[in-house]
Design a protein around this motif. Structure first.
Motif, PDB file in Angstrom:
ATOM      1  N   HIS A  67       0.847  -1.190   0.000  1.00 57.11           N
ATOM      2  CA  HIS A  67       0.000   0.000   0.000  1.00 57.11           C
ATOM      3  C   HIS A  67       0.883   1.240   0.000  1.00 57.11           C
ATOM      4  CE1 HIS A  67       0.886   0.955   4.210  1.00 57.11           C
ATOM      5  NE2 HIS A  67       0.612  -0.306   4.531  1.00 57.11           N
ATOM      6  N   LEU A  68       0.294   2.352  -0.328  1.00 61.49           N
ATOM      7  CA  LEU A  68       1.009   3.622  -0.354  1.00 61.49           C
ATOM      8  C   LEU A  68       1.579   3.947   1.023  1.00 61.49           C
ATOM      9  CD1 LEU A  68       1.349   6.300  -2.237  1.00 61.49           C
ATOM     10  CD2 LEU A  68      -0.457   7.197  -0.761  1.00 61.49           C
ATOM     11  N   LEU A  69       2.809   4.437   1.073  1.00 63.30           N
ATOM     12  CA  LEU A  69       3.357   4.998   2.303  1.00 63.30           C
ATOM     13  C   LEU A  69       3.060   6.492   2.372  1.00 63.30           C
ATOM     14  CD1 LEU A  69       6.796   3.157   2.658  1.00 63.30           C
ATOM     15  CD2 LEU A  69       4.538   2.484   3.486  1.00 63.30           C
ATOM     16  N   GLY A  70       3.230   7.195   1.265  1.00 58.30           N
ATOM     17  CA  GLY A  70       2.751   8.573   1.170  1.00 58.30           C
ATOM     18  C   GLY A  70       3.766   9.664   1.441  1.00 58.30           C
ATOM     19  N   GLY A  71       4.980   9.305   1.887  1.00 62.12           N
ATOM     20  CA  GLY A  71       5.956  10.337   2.191  1.00 62.12           C
ATOM     21  C   GLY A  71       6.333  11.166   0.987  1.00 62.12           C
ATOM     22  N   ALA A  72       6.592  10.510  -0.138  1.00 58.15           N
ATOM     23  CA  ALA A  72       6.968  11.229  -1.353  1.00 58.15           C
ATOM     24  C   ALA A  72       5.822  12.115  -1.841  1.00 58.15           C
ATOM     25  CB  ALA A  72       7.373  10.237  -2.440  1.00 58.15           C
ATOM     26  N   LEU A  73       4.616  11.565  -1.861  1.00 61.93           N
ATOM     27  CA  LEU A  73       3.457  12.326  -2.321  1.00 61.93           C
ATOM     28  C   LEU A  73       3.262  13.586  -1.483  1.00 61.93           C
ATOM     29  CD1 LEU A  73       0.939  12.572  -4.092  1.00 61.93           C
ATOM     30  CD2 LEU A  73      -0.264  11.142  -2.436  1.00 61.93           C
ATOM     31  N   ALA A  74       3.321  13.448  -0.162  1.00 61.84           N
ATOM     32  CA  ALA A  74       3.107  14.600   0.710  1.00 61.84           C
ATOM     33  C   ALA A  74       4.217  15.625   0.555  1.00 61.84           C
ATOM     34  CB  ALA A  74       3.017  14.133   2.170  1.00 61.84           C
ATOM     35  N   ALA A  75       5.463  15.172   0.498  1.00 54.67           N
ATOM     36  CA  ALA A  75       6.590  16.099   0.401  1.00 54.67           C
ATOM     37  C   ALA A  75       6.519  16.913  -0.881  1.00 54.67           C
ATOM     38  CB  ALA A  75       7.910  15.333   0.464  1.00 54.67           C
ATOM     39  N   ILE A  76       6.171  16.286  -1.993  1.00 50.40           N
ATOM     40  CA  ILE A  76       6.129  16.976  -3.277  1.00 50.40           C
ATOM     41  C   ILE A  76       4.948  17.929  -3.357  1.00 50.40           C
ATOM     42  CG2 ILE A  76       5.874  16.638  -5.769  1.00 50.40           C
ATOM     43  CD1 ILE A  76       7.382  13.906  -5.277  1.00 50.40           C
ATOM     44  N   LEU A  77       3.806  17.524  -2.804  1.00 48.91           N
ATOM     45  CA  LEU A  77       2.622  18.378  -2.891  1.00 48.91           C
ATOM     46  C   LEU A  77       2.680  19.568  -1.944  1.00 48.91           C
ATOM     47  CD1 LEU A  77      -0.346  15.832  -3.216  1.00 48.91           C
ATOM     48  CD2 LEU A  77       0.634  17.285  -5.003  1.00 48.91           C
ATOM     49  N   VAL A  78       3.097  19.349  -0.698  1.00 49.11           N
ATOM     50  CA  VAL A  78       3.004  20.436   0.293  1.00 49.11           C
ATOM     51  C   VAL A  78       4.322  20.776   0.962  1.00 49.11           C
ATOM     52  CG1 VAL A  78       0.553  20.107   0.762  1.00 49.11           C
ATOM     53  CG2 VAL A  78       2.222  18.762   2.039  1.00 49.11           C
ATOM     54  N   GLY A  79       5.417  20.109   0.589  1.00 48.71           N
ATOM     55  CA  GLY A  79       6.716  20.423   1.157  1.00 48.71           C
ATOM     56  C   GLY A  79       7.178  19.352   2.129  1.00 48.71           C
ATOM     57  N   VAL A 116      11.850   8.992   7.135  1.00 45.61           N
ATOM     58  CA  VAL A 116      12.760   8.423   6.134  1.00 45.61           C
ATOM     59  C   VAL A 116      12.206   8.599   4.727  1.00 45.61           C
ATOM     60  CG1 VAL A 116      13.790   6.284   5.267  1.00 45.61           C
ATOM     61  CG2 VAL A 116      13.831   6.794   7.720  1.00 45.61           C
ATOM     62  N   THR A 117      10.942   8.253   4.523  1.00 45.57           N
ATOM     63  CA  THR A 117      10.377   8.327   3.165  1.00 45.57           C
ATOM     64  C   THR A 117      10.357   9.763   2.659  1.00 45.57           C
ATOM     65  OG1 THR A 117       8.111   8.483   4.038  1.00 45.57           O
ATOM     66  CG2 THR A 117       8.940   6.290   3.492  1.00 45.57           C
TER      67      THR A 117
END
Length: 353
Positions: A67-79, A116-117
């Motif tokens: 399943h998605l961890l989401g660290g990359a998605l969150a960092a790119i979208l909102v910093g 980490v992510t």
């Protein structure tokens, strides 16, 4: 990759708790610089979206899901700082309300899945953008690669923590091989979800994507039938920004999250995820302890006393999205308000006295 209670011993869990607390403190300060009138409302939605998509386990190998961890998605979208907070809010909601991820292992999970992510993915993302053309496609490609790398990086981090404080006598080499191998496959799914989501937002409102800020495209002129780059650069954000309002983006994202958690999640893979599979195969799960929130009315993503599995899981998902967006929005509103206070005329005048 939610680590349950009992996998990691108390001293190591305590140390990771200190690391996680320090990371959250730094992230709260850093998020003041990242959050503004555009991204503050989006941050709570990003947390809710990550919660929803984490309910959608996808098959990656025989008898294993991810399943998605989401660290990359969150960092790119909102910093990156706000991204750490987004994933941490999700982990807290999952641990307290849904008995997913041990409460004594919360420091382990925040360190691994949030810190980490986010750090690894955002470093890779920025490194790629430094060498790729400054286009929207480059943002999407960099998002894909950054997300892909972040998942096995989290698997390596867990293996290191287990090597230090694991509670069962298991060969670390075997754990590392199994964890990294499976999570490379899971990383492909993470990369696809992240790239599709970032690409969709960049297509309509690139100014809302933290990782796309400052994106420029050279004006092209036709000279003798050939397109050539003009010396001046023009922003690519204004036309898209004019087409879609922030409210429309927010409502669309919320509706999508509710549909994913309330309906699509019923069709998710029921196979154990990467960590669960490795823990069972290697005997790590022998030390697992019962979750202290196992008696929660929403434990294991179902509403107690509702016998219909589809309805029970759907309601739990909708409640989870609602609780996460409220909790996340409250955190980010408070951070944004603190930023406004820090830069208010009164505080500026006081600092100059």
């Amino acid at each position: 990759m939610h680590v349950p209670d009992g996998f990691i011993d108390a001293p190591t869990s305590a140390v990771t708790g200190v690391i996680a607390a320090g990371a959250l403190a730094v992230s709260l300060r850093g998020a003041r610089r990242e959050l503004d009138e555009r991204t503050a409302p989006l941050a709570g939605l990003v947390a809710a979206f990550i919660f929803a998509v984490q309910m959608l386990n996808f098959p990656v190998a025989a008898g294993t899901s991810g399943h998605l961890l989401g660290g990359a998605l969150a960092a790119i979208l909102v910093g990156p700082y706000t991204g750490v907070l987004c994933v941490s809010v999700v982990l807290l909601m999952q641990g307290v309300l849904f008995a997913d991820g041990g409460l004594t292992a919360l420091g382990v999970n925040i360190t691994d899945m949030a810190l980490v992510t986010t750090v690894v993915s955002y470093a890779v993302f920025r490194g790629l953008l430094a060498v790729l053309p400054g286009t929207r496609r480059s943002v999407t490609v960099a998002s894909f690669v950054a997300a892909l790398v972040s998942v096995p990086a989290a698997a390596v981090a867990f293996t290191l923590m287990y090597a230090i404080g694991g509670t069962t006598d298991v060969s670390i080499g075997k754990v590392a091989t199994a964890m990294i191998g499976l999570h490379v496959l899971i990383g492909i799914g993470e990369a696809v979800i992240t790239a599709l989501t970032v690409g969709a937002v960049v297509a309509v409102r690139p100014d809302l994507v933290h990782g796309a800020r400052g994106l420029r495209r050279r004006l092209q002129l036709r000279v003798n039938g050939t397109l050539v780059d003009a010396p001046a650069a023009t922003p690519v954000t204004a036309p898209a920004a004019a087409r879609t309002s922030r409210r429309a983006v927010w409502l669309t994202g919320l509706a999508t999250s509710l549909v994913l958690a309330g309906f699509v999640s019923f069709y998710a893979s029921a196979s154990p995820d990467g960590l669960e599979k490795v823990a069972h195969d290697k005997g790590i799960d022998k030390s697992e302890r019962a979750h202290s929130s196992a008696g929660s009315p929403l434990a294991h993503y179902g509403v107690r006393d509702i016998s219909d599995a589809r309805l029970s899981g759907g309601l739990a998902g909708v409640i989870g999205v609602g609780a996460t967006v409220v909790a996340g929005s409250a955190v980010f509103w408070a951070v944004r308000r603190r930023r406004d206070t820090d830069v208010s005329p009164a505080s500026t005048a006081g600092s100059g006295a």
